[in-house]
Enzyme design. Structure first.
Site, PDB file in Angstrom:
ATOM      1  N   PRO A  98      -2.422  -8.783   7.301  1.00 29.43           N
ATOM      2  CA  PRO A  98      -2.685  -7.271   7.771  1.00 29.43           C
ATOM      3  C   PRO A  98      -1.738  -6.559   6.869  1.00 29.43           C
ATOM      4  CG  PRO A  98      -0.809  -8.822   9.172  1.00 29.43           C
ATOM      5  CD  PRO A  98      -1.619  -9.709   8.364  1.00 29.43           C
ATOM      6  N   VAL A  99      -2.350  -5.409   6.406  1.00 32.73           N
ATOM      7  CA  VAL A  99      -1.839  -4.631   5.650  1.00 32.73           C
ATOM      8  C   VAL A  99      -2.041  -3.305   6.075  1.00 32.73           C
ATOM      9  CG1 VAL A  99      -1.835  -3.620   3.224  1.00 32.73           C
ATOM     10  CG2 VAL A  99      -1.810  -6.091   3.521  1.00 32.73           C
ATOM     11  N   GLY A 100      -1.077  -2.346   6.376  1.00 25.75           N
ATOM     12  CA  GLY A 100      -1.183  -0.954   6.923  1.00 25.75           C
ATOM     13  C   GLY A 100      -1.686  -0.023   5.545  1.00 25.75           C
ATOM     14  N   SER A 127      -3.883  -4.767  10.835  1.00 21.61           N
ATOM     15  CA  SER A 127      -2.717  -3.924  11.144  1.00 21.61           C
ATOM     16  C   SER A 127      -2.917  -3.078  12.070  1.00 21.61           C
ATOM     17  CB  SER A 127      -2.171  -3.589   9.903  1.00 21.61           C
ATOM     18  OG  SER A 127      -1.026  -2.663  10.206  1.00 21.61           O
ATOM     19  N   TYR A 151       2.138  -4.096  15.779  1.00 23.20           N
ATOM     20  CA  TYR A 151       3.385  -3.760  15.526  1.00 23.20           C
ATOM     21  C   TYR A 151       3.872  -3.355  17.022  1.00 23.20           C
ATOM     22  CZ  TYR A 151       4.392  -3.853  10.834  1.00 23.20           C
ATOM     23  OH  TYR A 151       4.534  -4.568   9.424  1.00 23.20           O
ATOM     24  N   THR A 177       4.129  -9.066  14.600  1.00 21.81           N
ATOM     25  CA  THR A 177       5.265  -8.989  13.207  1.00 21.81           C
ATOM     26  C   THR A 177       6.555  -8.609  13.612  1.00 21.81           C
ATOM     27  OG1 THR A 177       3.216  -8.554  11.770  1.00 21.81           O
ATOM     28  CG2 THR A 177       5.327  -7.927  11.209  1.00 21.81           C
ATOM     29  N   ARG A 186      13.820   0.708   0.354  1.00 19.03           N
ATOM     30  CA  ARG A 186      12.695   0.495  -0.748  1.00 19.03           C
ATOM     31  C   ARG A 186      12.844   1.532  -1.849  1.00 19.03           C
ATOM     32  NH1 ARG A 186       7.340  -1.016   3.013  1.00 19.03           N
ATOM     33  NH2 ARG A 186       8.286  -2.823   3.991  1.00 19.03           N
ATOM     34  N   LYS A 260       4.841 -13.495  13.463  1.00 18.00           N
ATOM     35  CA  LYS A 260       4.930 -13.277  11.866  1.00 18.00           C
ATOM     36  C   LYS A 260       6.191 -12.971  11.349  1.00 18.00           C
ATOM     37  CE  LYS A 260       2.242 -10.993   8.213  1.00 18.00           C
ATOM     38  NZ  LYS A 260       3.086  -9.881   7.787  1.00 18.00           N
ATOM     39  N   HIS A 284       7.497 -10.980   4.337  1.00 14.91           N
ATOM     40  CA  HIS A 284       6.764  -9.803   4.297  1.00 14.91           C
ATOM     41  C   HIS A 284       6.679  -9.664   2.859  1.00 14.91           C
ATOM     42  CE1 HIS A 284       5.872  -6.471   7.109  1.00 14.91           C
ATOM     43  NE2 HIS A 284       5.741  -5.983   6.246  1.00 14.91           N
ATOM     44  N   GLY A 317       3.406 -14.265  -1.716  1.00 13.34           N
ATOM     45  CA  GLY A 317       3.495 -14.612  -3.123  1.00 13.34           C
ATOM     46  C   GLY A 317       2.272 -15.754  -3.533  1.00 13.34           C
ATOM     47  N   ILE A 318       1.263 -15.817  -2.647  1.00 13.25           N
ATOM     48  CA  ILE A 318       0.077 -16.828  -2.903  1.00 13.25           C
ATOM     49  C   ILE A 318      -0.697 -15.837  -3.943  1.00 13.25           C
ATOM     50  CG2 ILE A 318      -2.270 -17.404  -2.186  1.00 13.25           C
ATOM     51  CD1 ILE A 318      -0.087 -19.465  -0.699  1.00 13.25           C
ATOM     52  N   ARG A 339      -1.291  -8.318  -0.974  1.00 11.36           N
ATOM     53  CA  ARG A 339      -1.082  -7.324  -2.112  1.00 11.36           C
ATOM     54  C   ARG A 339      -2.548  -7.582  -2.975  1.00 11.36           C
ATOM     55  NH1 ARG A 339       4.186  -8.499  -2.356  1.00 11.36           N
ATOM     56  NH2 ARG A 339       5.563  -6.524  -1.705  1.00 11.36           N
TER      57      ARG A 339
HETATM   58  C1  LIG Z   1       1.283  -2.228   1.394  1.00 14.87           C
HETATM   59  C2  LIG Z   1       1.493  -3.381   2.368  1.00 14.87           C
HETATM   60  C3  LIG Z   1       1.575  -3.037   3.524  1.00 14.87           C
HETATM   61  C4  LIG Z   1       1.971  -3.905   4.566  1.00 14.87           C
HETATM   62  N1  LIG Z   1       1.618  -3.505   5.597  1.00 14.87           N
HETATM   63  C5  LIG Z   1       1.654  -4.698   6.699  1.00 14.87           C
HETATM   64  C6  LIG Z   1       1.363  -4.416   8.316  1.00 14.87           C
HETATM   65  O1  LIG Z   1       1.005  -3.397   8.550  1.00 14.87           O
HETATM   66  N2  LIG Z   1       1.824  -5.391   8.799  1.00 14.87           N
HETATM   67  C7  LIG Z   1       2.231  -6.593   8.573  1.00 14.87           C
HETATM   68  O2  LIG Z   1       2.365  -7.508   9.400  1.00 14.87           O
HETATM   69  N3  LIG Z   1       2.364  -6.830   7.366  1.00 14.87           N
HETATM   70  C8  LIG Z   1       2.325  -5.842   6.462  1.00 14.87           C
HETATM   71  N4  LIG Z   1       2.539  -6.257   5.081  1.00 14.87           N
HETATM   72  C9  LIG Z   1       3.075  -7.703   4.656  1.00 14.87           C
HETATM   73  C10 LIG Z   1       1.931  -8.489   4.400  1.00 14.87           C
HETATM   74  O3  LIG Z   1       1.319  -8.721   5.625  1.00 14.87           O
HETATM   75  C11 LIG Z   1       2.281  -9.810   3.932  1.00 14.87           C
HETATM   76  O4  LIG Z   1       3.214 -10.545   4.552  1.00 14.87           O
HETATM   77  C12 LIG Z   1       2.616  -9.790   2.429  1.00 14.87           C
HETATM   78  O5  LIG Z   1       1.989  -8.636   1.676  1.00 14.87           O
HETATM   79  C13 LIG Z   1       2.486 -11.084   1.812  1.00 14.87           C
HETATM   80  O6  LIG Z   1       2.924 -11.158   0.531  1.00 14.87           O
HETATM   81  P1  LIG Z   1       1.828 -10.914  -0.826  1.00 14.87           P
HETATM   82  O7  LIG Z   1       1.607  -9.503  -1.033  1.00 14.87           O
HETATM   83  O8  LIG Z   1       2.982 -11.585  -1.731  1.00 14.87           O
HETATM   84  O9  LIG Z   1       0.581 -11.800  -0.716  1.00 14.87           O
HETATM   85  C14 LIG Z   1       2.059  -5.158   4.244  1.00 14.87           C
HETATM   86  C15 LIG Z   1       2.522  -5.450   2.925  1.00 14.87           C
HETATM   87  C16 LIG Z   1       2.178  -4.694   1.804  1.00 14.87           C
HETATM   88  C17 LIG Z   1       2.212  -5.076   0.335  1.00 14.87           C
HETATM   89  O1  LIG Z   2       4.672  -1.249   4.392  1.00 12.99           O
HETATM   90  C1  LIG Z   2       4.954  -2.404   4.969  1.00 12.99           C
HETATM   91  O2  LIG Z   2       5.185  -3.368   4.516  1.00 12.99           O
HETATM   92  C2  LIG Z   2       4.710  -2.291   6.399  1.00 12.99           C
HETATM   93  O3  LIG Z   2       4.672  -3.517   6.820  1.00 12.99           O
HETATM   94  C3  LIG Z   2       3.975  -1.032   7.089  1.00 12.99           C
HETATM   95  C4  LIG Z   2       5.098  -0.590   8.074  1.00 12.99           C
HETATM   96  C5  LIG Z   2       4.611   0.460   8.813  1.00 12.99           C
HETATM   97  C6  LIG Z   2       3.307   0.980   8.459  1.00 12.99           C
HETATM   98  C7  LIG Z   2       2.385   0.352   7.640  1.00 12.99           C
HETATM   99  C8  LIG Z   2       2.962  -0.844   7.068  1.00 12.99           C
END
Ligand SMILES: Cc1cc2nc3c(=O)[nH]c(=O)nc-3n(C[C@H](O)[C@H](O)[C@H](O)COP(=O)(O)O)c2cc1C
Ligand SMILES: O=C(O)C(=O)c1ccccc1
Length: 386
Positions: A98-100, A127, A151, A177, A186, A260, A284, A317-318, A339
């Site tokens: 999941p990525v927001g 997400s 969330y 999560t 950050r 998670k 994360h 990190g994968i 990423r």
């Molecule tokens: C831009 C960004 C946004 C993210 N948003 C969420 C999210 O909305 N929910 C969540 O559970 N994890 C979020 N994550 C964490 C990812 O699910 C994940 O744990 C992490 O990116 C894994 O590491 P990697 O980027 O090295 O593969 C986010 C990560 C990034 C880079």
């Molecule tokens: O940026 C993040 O890592 C993340 O998990 C997130 C938090 C709030 C909204 C969207 C993504």
């Protein structure tokens, strides 16, 4: 399955016609391409991590430290990458994290990811903090496997409404999560005073929710966006949650539930005791606690603590096929990537996401073959150098 490796053949044969891949096939190099081509603040948001980013670096270093010992004359011509996870058959042990706020990368954001994942038979975890609603994403991923990531908001009625919506839109499993109820420190984002949500990006599931609308007034649009964003910041995360609250999840979700952000063996035991189905060992991507243990270093103790009481997944990190093998050797049943697919999306939309998935899965398939590993279920710690 050899079909995963077809991407390698396809690339070389296209080369005979003078056609080179549009994007790097090394997913580390993809980050450098993204840095050159994407909007700088959006790139920084994705690439960045907490504090000095030492945990993000430690995640990669932990993979670097582990080494595989390949076996010869194993007779493995066609390794089996498939597995059953929470009752679902998957062609490979790799899911999309999941990525927001994916719409900062590409206007189609989550929709493009959903289409790429569905086309390739990969599970997408959506997400809560998305630029498109979970109903829109479900439509885009028709026929594909989709899980929903919650969330957990302060407002319990809103949490219930999200779970109800996700269930009726066909999301199979629930990922909750736990490590991001509070936005971390950050510096890359702070130094540019850039936070996408404050601009109303990534809150589509909230502004379309009747429970959320009750607090802000409906309809939500440009005229009351500021109020909506403030209401979002007020409800987004709940740091006061504890293990006592976990039964709420079971009461409102009848499918598999996966927690998670687990790094400690005792937290994994709590998850098992609470009747959860899975955990994701994750920090994360280094975005929350600078100085936290590398996720891969946390994996063996978590896996040992829960045995087969819960399924252990892994992220942070994968980047390569051999990374997947290392994580599986240390106790994960499957992994998720963050990423890399986000950069693919930013650089080339749906096609970019497909490129990333196909590259990683082909690499995994080929690496299993050259290591003599017959099946993902047979990857054990002995495959790693002592
Ligand atoms: C831009 C960004 C946004 C993210 N948003 C969420 C999210 O909305 N929910 C969540 O559970 N994890 C979020 N994550 C964490 C990812 O699910 C994940 O744990 C992490 O990116 C894994 O590491 P990697 O980027 O090295 O593969 C986010 C990560 C990034 C880079
Ligand atoms: O940026 C993040 O890592 C993340 O998990 C997130 C938090 C709030 C909204 C969207 C993504």
């Amino acid at each position: 399955m050899a079909v995963l490796a077809d991407y390698q053949r396809e690339i070389y044969f296209r080369g005979l016609d003078g056609v080179l891949p549009d994007l790097p096939t090394d997913l580390d190099a993809l980050e450098r391409t993204a840095e050159r081509r994407l909007e700088p603040r959006a790139f920084a948001y994705v690439a960045g991590a907490a504090g000095t980013e030492s945990t993000a670096r430690a995640n990669r270093a932990a993979f670097e430290r582990r080494r595989i010992v390949p076996r010869m004359l194993s007779g493995v011509a066609d390794p089996d990458t498939s597995l059953e996870l929470f009752g679902e058959w998957m062609a490979a042990p790799v899911l999309l994290d999941p990525v927001g706020v994916l719409t900062i990368m590409h206007p189609e954001g989550e929709l493009a990811v959903a289409r790429a994942a569905a086309a390739l038979g990969t599970t997408m975890v959506l997400s809560t903090a998305a630029g498109h609603t979970m109903e829109q994403v479900a439509e885009a991923s028709a026929g594909g496997s989709r899980w929903y990531q919650l969330y957990w908001p302060k407002d319990r009625d809103l949490a219930e409404s999200f779970l109800e919506r996700a269930r009726s839109a066909g999301y199979r499993a629930l990922v909750v999560t736990l490590d991001n109820h509070t936005l971390a420190w950050r510096p890359r984002d702070l130094d540019q005073a850039y936070l996408p949500f404050l601009r109303g990006v990534g809150i589509a599931n909230y502004v379309t929710d009747p429970v959320f609308q009750k607090a802000v007034g409906s309809p939500i649009g440009e005229h009351n966006l500021r109020e909506a964003v403030l209401a979002w910041t007020a409800t987004f995360g709940d740091a006061s949650l504890s293990w006592k609250d976990v039964p709420f999840l079971r009461e409102h979700w009848d499918g598999p539930i996966i927690l998670k952000g687990i790094l400690h063996a005792d937290d994994a035991r709590h998850a098992a005791d609470a009747g959860m189905d899975g955990v994701v060992v994750s920090n994360h991507g280094g975005r929350q606690v600078d100085g936290a243990i590398a996720a891969l270093d946390a994996l063996p103790a978590v896996a040992a603590a829960v045995g087969d009481r819960v399924d252990v997944l892994f992220d942070s990190g994968i980047r390569t096929g051999s990374d997947v093998i290392k994580a599986l050797a240390l106790g994960a049943r499957a992994v998720l990537i963050g990423r890399p697919y986000v950069y693919g999306l930013g650089l080339a939309g749906e096609a970019g996401v497909r490129h990333v998935i196909r590259s990683l899965l082909a690499d995994l398939d080929i690496t299993m073959t050259v290591c003599g590993i017959p099946a993902v279920g047979e990857i054990t710690p002995e495959i790693l150098a002592a």
